[in-house]
Design an enzyme around this catalytic site. Structure first.
Site, mmCIF file in Angstrom:
data_model
loop_
_atom_site.group_PDB
_atom_site.id
_atom_site.type_symbol
_atom_site.label_atom_id
_atom_site.label_comp_id
_atom_site.label_asym_id
_atom_site.label_seq_id
_atom_site.Cartn_x
_atom_site.Cartn_y
_atom_site.Cartn_z
ATOM 1 N N GLU A 305 -12.578 -6.751 -1.708
ATOM 2 C CA GLU A 305 -14.074 -6.104 -2.029
ATOM 3 C C GLU A 305 -14.827 -7.022 -2.624
ATOM 4 O O GLU A 305 -16.132 -7.046 -2.488
ATOM 5 C CB GLU A 305 -13.908 -4.973 -2.687
ATOM 6 C CG GLU A 305 -13.823 -3.450 -2.029
ATOM 7 C CD GLU A 305 -14.049 -2.273 -3.013
ATOM 8 O OE1 GLU A 305 -13.914 -1.018 -2.382
ATOM 9 O OE2 GLU A 305 -14.557 -2.420 -3.959
ATOM 10 N N HIS A 326 11.895 -7.696 8.386
ATOM 11 C CA HIS A 326 12.273 -7.212 9.866
ATOM 12 C C HIS A 326 11.241 -6.370 10.356
ATOM 13 O O HIS A 326 11.673 -5.524 11.204
ATOM 14 C CB HIS A 326 13.399 -5.924 9.282
ATOM 15 C CG HIS A 326 14.628 -6.934 8.583
ATOM 16 N ND1 HIS A 326 15.615 -7.195 8.994
ATOM 17 C CD2 HIS A 326 14.617 -7.530 7.373
ATOM 18 C CE1 HIS A 326 16.520 -7.975 8.333
ATOM 19 N NE2 HIS A 326 15.757 -8.228 7.074
ATOM 20 N N LYS A 440 -20.065 5.384 3.067
ATOM 21 C CA LYS A 440 -20.198 6.412 2.459
ATOM 22 C C LYS A 440 -21.364 6.957 2.868
ATOM 23 O O LYS A 440 -21.680 8.324 3.189
ATOM 24 C CB LYS A 440 -20.225 6.177 0.905
ATOM 25 C CG LYS A 440 -19.003 5.864 0.280
ATOM 26 C CD LYS A 440 -19.319 5.786 -1.294
ATOM 27 C CE LYS A 440 -18.089 5.447 -2.115
ATOM 28 N NZ LYS A 440 -18.267 4.925 -3.391
HETATM 29 O O1 PA5 Z 1 -14.190 -0.892 -6.895
HETATM 30 C C1 PA5 Z 1 -14.815 -0.159 -6.729
HETATM 31 O O2 PA5 Z 1 -16.039 -0.158 -7.205
HETATM 32 C C2 PA5 Z 1 -14.673 0.927 -5.704
HETATM 33 O O3 PA5 Z 1 -13.268 0.733 -5.162
HETATM 34 C C3 PA5 Z 1 -14.588 2.200 -6.551
HETATM 35 O O4 PA5 Z 1 -13.617 2.009 -7.670
HETATM 36 C C4 PA5 Z 1 -14.152 3.489 -5.678
HETATM 37 O O5 PA5 Z 1 -15.236 3.511 -4.714
HETATM 38 C C5 PA5 Z 1 -14.544 4.784 -6.517
HETATM 39 O O6 PA5 Z 1 -15.502 4.797 -7.163
HETATM 40 P P1 PA5 Z 1 -15.950 5.622 -8.262
HETATM 41 O O7 PA5 Z 1 -15.065 5.148 -9.532
HETATM 42 O O8 PA5 Z 1 -17.573 5.829 -8.682
HETATM 43 O O9 PA5 Z 1 -15.453 7.223 -7.977
#
Ligand code: PA5
Length: 451
Positions: A305, A326, A440
């Site tokens: 990310e 494996h 999303k």
């Molecule tokens: O690293 C990030 O920002 C994302 O992976 C969020 O943690 C994930 O989308 C969950 O978001 P939230 O904590 O708002 O539910």
């Protein structure tokens, strides 16, 4: 405490590439330290280590002690950065097979030292930590709730935005389930969320749940050392002070400006960037200790990310050897030559199980008798490293001293610092995730939500 061995990679890089890169590396590191890079308003993950809040740690420890007295199960609802860190640390630092007696306040062992109220006075029995809200499987949720029938359940719902569909939906089911079963359901639900905004704050105001805050300037994937990770980890019986202060000492040591070339997190970032330039598109993180696989999944999110944007970044992927030798071993040895490999090893892996000699040697294994399973793991690592290097995979190794709370804390910060510097080196904003928002938006549109 975390040592990088990068000797095998040198033959894959042009002469002087590493030394020529030092000014860029120093600049990326300086921009992070001085808050001058992209996303400099999202550096709370460093600030919380540079100015530790011991009162918060104490509060979390007190809540965790309460959970260890009263809960059979702590059900954590969260996705991405709101669960991967907790799961990683808990998997790394708790037994593979906890004794059934050790996790149940209602068990015989617990009854032995119950106090007059019938509640255990021993705070050392952790509840089972279970996770949900990290996908949309109805079958999983139904089977989970069936399995929880008759047990003492507490819930920690973790969502910074409070609006993430997977987590919010799971919480709708779980909340109803809790209210149908426990008169004190509101006292059994703990929320971890933004200081003020989001649906969880509305529920908090209405039901008066206990609340922990995710600081605004800490992104989800950098939040493991906030209450997001610390509460479930402490509830699991792990010493969060050692974990946290392991990270603090790594943070302090990486907050020096010099010498850049001998700071291993920076060299790790630098080598990855150079290999990316050479056309290596993929980084495989290979663990040999199964308990570290969860750390790999957390790392995968942290790097994926943070770096995967603007059509660049190494694709991060975790494997667990020797198991995956494996299945993916053939590809690693002979497939497309587009990946680098980072081994994550522990000098002391806790696996010193001596291999006995056998009089008849029918299984032909006496050649390893007298050594231990740790020795076998070391041989497997050394052999794999050699074979993959010879097969054209540039490989490096990160060494932890041992798999304990302090070393894991240090490792978490090591990776956080490395990915921030790496993002600056390859020219991306390491702290946003616009691509996640895209999926999303599309999903919500199809499901009929109007924005
Ligand atoms: O690293 C990030 O920002 C994302 O992976 C969020 O943690 C994930 O989308 C969950 O978001 P939230 O904590 O708002 O539910």
């Amino acid at each position: 405490m975390i040592r990088l061995d990068d000797a095998p990679v040198h033959e894959f890089l042009p002469d002087d590439a590493l030394s020529d890169q030092i000014p860029d590396l120093a600049d990326a590191h300086r921009r992070l330290l001085d808050g001058e890079g992209a996303g400099s308003d999202m550096l709370g993950w460093r600030d919380l280590l540079l100015n530790p809040d011991d009162a918060l740690i104490e509060d979390i420890e007190a809540t965790a002690a309460h959970l260890r007295r009263d809960a059979d199960v702590l059900l954590c609802l969260g996705i991405g950065g709101s669960y991967l860190g907790a799961r990683a640390v808990i998997d790394a630092l708790t037994p593979y097979f906890p004794s059934p007696d050790a996790s149940s306040p209602g068990s015989e062992a617990a009854d032995a030292d119950d106090d007059v109220d019938g509640r255990s006075t021993d705070p050392s029995r952790p509840p089972e930590i279970l996770f949900a809200g990290h996908h949309t499987s109805g079958r999983y949720l139904r089977e989970l709730l069936d399995r929880l029938e008759g047990t003492s359940v507490y819930v920690n719902v973790i969502s910074k935005s409070g609006t993430t569909l997977e987590t919010a939906l799971a919480f709708r089911f779980v909340r109803q389930w809790m209210e149908d079963r426990f008169a004190d359901a509101s006292d059994r639900i703990i929320i971890t969320t933004d200081p003020e905004t989001g649906a969880l704050n509305a529920l908090h105001a209405e039901r008066n749940y206990k609340k922990y805050v995710i600081p605004r300037d800490v992104g989800g994937r950098f939040s493991v050392l906030t209450p997001v990770g610390l509460l479930p980890i402490a509830a699991a019986g792990i010493d969060i002070r050692s974990l946290f202060y392991g990270a603090v000492s790594m943070c302090e040591s990486l907050s020096r400006r010099e010498p850049v070339a001998s700071m291993d997190a920076l060299r790790y970032a630098g080598i990855r960037a150079l290999l990316l330039e050479q056309g290596y598109d993929l980084e495989v993180l290979a663990v040999f200790e199964p308990a570290l696989r969860g750390v790999g999944s957390w790392w995968q999110q942290l790097f994926g990310e943070s770096e995967g944007k603007d059509n660049t970044g190494l694709f991060p992927s975790v494997v667990q050897y020797t198991t995956d030798l494996h299945s993916l071993g053939q590809y690693m040895q002979d497939g497309q030559r587009t990946m680098m490999e980072t081994f994550l090893m522990a000098e002391d892996d806790g696996g010193d199980l001596d291999i006995p000699a056998s009089e008849d040697n029918l299984d032909d294994l006496n050649y390893v008798a007298g050594t231990s399973l740790s020795d076998v793991t070391r041989g497997a690592y050394e052999g794999t490293l050699r074979a993959h290097t010879d097969g054209g995979v540039p490989s490096i190794t990160l060494w932890m001293d041992r798999i304990d709370a302090e070393s894991v804390g240090a490792l978490l910060y090591f990776f956080e610092h490395a990915v921030a510097v790496s993002g600056y080196l390859i020219g991306v904003h390491p702290f946003n995730q616009p691509g996640v928002e895209d999926y999303k938006r599309e999903m919500y549109r199809r499901l009929g939500r109007d924005d």
